[in-house]
Write an enzyme that holds these catalytic residues in place. Structure first.
Site, PDB file in Angstrom:
ATOM      1  N   HIS A 177      35.060  36.831  36.216  1.00 20.67           N
ATOM      2  CA  HIS A 177      35.504  37.125  37.515  1.00 20.67           C
ATOM      3  C   HIS A 177      37.080  37.546  38.095  1.00 20.67           C
ATOM      4  CE1 HIS A 177      31.958  34.692  37.969  1.00 20.67           C
ATOM      5  NE2 HIS A 177      31.874  35.355  39.213  1.00 20.67           N
TER       6      HIS A 177
ATOM      7  N   ASP B 289      26.251  42.360  35.761  1.00 25.27           N
ATOM      8  CA  ASP B 289      27.011  41.295  36.731  1.00 25.27           C
ATOM      9  C   ASP B 289      27.604  42.227  37.769  1.00 25.27           C
ATOM     10  OD1 ASP B 289      27.834  39.104  37.252  1.00 25.27           O
ATOM     11  OD2 ASP B 289      28.619  38.347  35.254  1.00 25.27           O
TER      12      ASP B 289
END
Length: 286
Positions: free
Chosen positions: A123, A196
């Site tokens: 992230h 993702d």
């Protein structure tokens, strides 16, 4: 319109009240070490309950289970993983997938080919896994191969943004090697492949939001996730050319849910909820 969510349990549960608070999947791994058959049965029941709650709210896809191997090094996986043993992961995740599908919600195994052997969080950073192909094949890929062979109904896979420089210089989500040569040709996976989230820091290596989507699609992804950044989404919708292909989710048959009030009053639901809550919740920081 299909609705998707991350409803794993533990630290990653997007909807809580009035839904059941689900323990981290590690709890089922602990139970597996004590009584494997009980853990497998309970995790399948748990997935049915999670899926049934989501379906009652109109959710069609759950980005779960996490099938990464907990190597004790990741800053983001931790208790989200079932176990450190591949056989335990296969059995627990297969049961979870079947329970979710029984409820009419599509399961998405993640994070292909594996996020448990790198410390950095994709992230906010660019994780790099220095293992060679043989090492990955003998661990993480065994899980995806086994699930592809053994699951009774087709499931989906989420590709990670981890780079394996000894195998390919692109993150798995943008890699022909990982998605076409390994996943499709060698493992013979025929389900859908999600990226993702493409707003994650590790995905920026592929350029602008539009370039990320184009590269992911070209590399073999069926569905590209662009979450949280409304500006990126608007830009992509304006600039991305029309693509002449079928809608991937149209290939999947989704079950129909029941009213939430009817679900929570059913004896099966009440029994499973009580059993899940008896596991307790592990206090973790990841």
């Amino acid at each position: 319109l299909k609705i998707a969510i991350d409803q794993e349990g533990g630290t990653v549960q997007r909807i809580k009240s009035p839904l059941t608070v689900i323990p981290a999947m590690r709890q089922f791994g602990h139970l597996y070490d004590q009584d494997a058959a009980k853990a497998i049965s309970l995790v399948q029941d748990c997935a049915w309950l999670v899926g049934s709650e989501l379906k009652a709210l109109g959710v069609d896809i759950n980005f779960a289970p996490v099938v990464d191997i907990d190597q004790g090094v990741s800053s983001i996986i931790g208790s989200r993983a079932f176990h450190s043993d591949t056989n335990a992961i296969v059995q627990l995740s297969q049961a979870y997938i079947e329970g979710l599908h029984e409820a009419g919600v599509l399961a998405v195994a993640k994070h292909y080919p594996g996020h448990g052997s790198v410390k950095l969080d994709s992230h906010i950073d660019q994780p790099v896994d220095l293992r060679n192909e043989q090492e990955v094949s003998q661990s993480d890929l065994r899980i995806y191969g086994a699930l592809t062979r053994e699951c009774q109904s087709p499931f989906a896979i989420m590709a990670s943004h981890v780079i394996y420089p000894n195998i390919d210089d692109q993150p798995a989500s943008f890699s022909d090697v990982w998605l076409k040569q390994v996943l499709r040709d060698r493992i013979d996976f025929k389900g859908l492949v999600f990226t993702d989230c493409l707003t994650m820091k590790a995905a920026h290596i592929a350029g602008t939001p539009e370039q990320r989507i184009v590269q992911a699609m070209a590399s073999g992804c069926d569905l590209m996730l662009l979450c949280n950044h409304q500006g990126d989404l608007s830009q992509v919708l304006e600039q991305l050319p029309e693509v002449a292909q079928d809608a991937p989710l149209d290939r999947i048959e989704f079950g129909s849910g029941i009213f939430f009030e009817t679900l929570v009053s059913s004896p099966r639901y009440q029994k499973i909820k009580q059993a899940i809550q008896s596991l307790g919740e592990e206090n973790v920081s990841t």
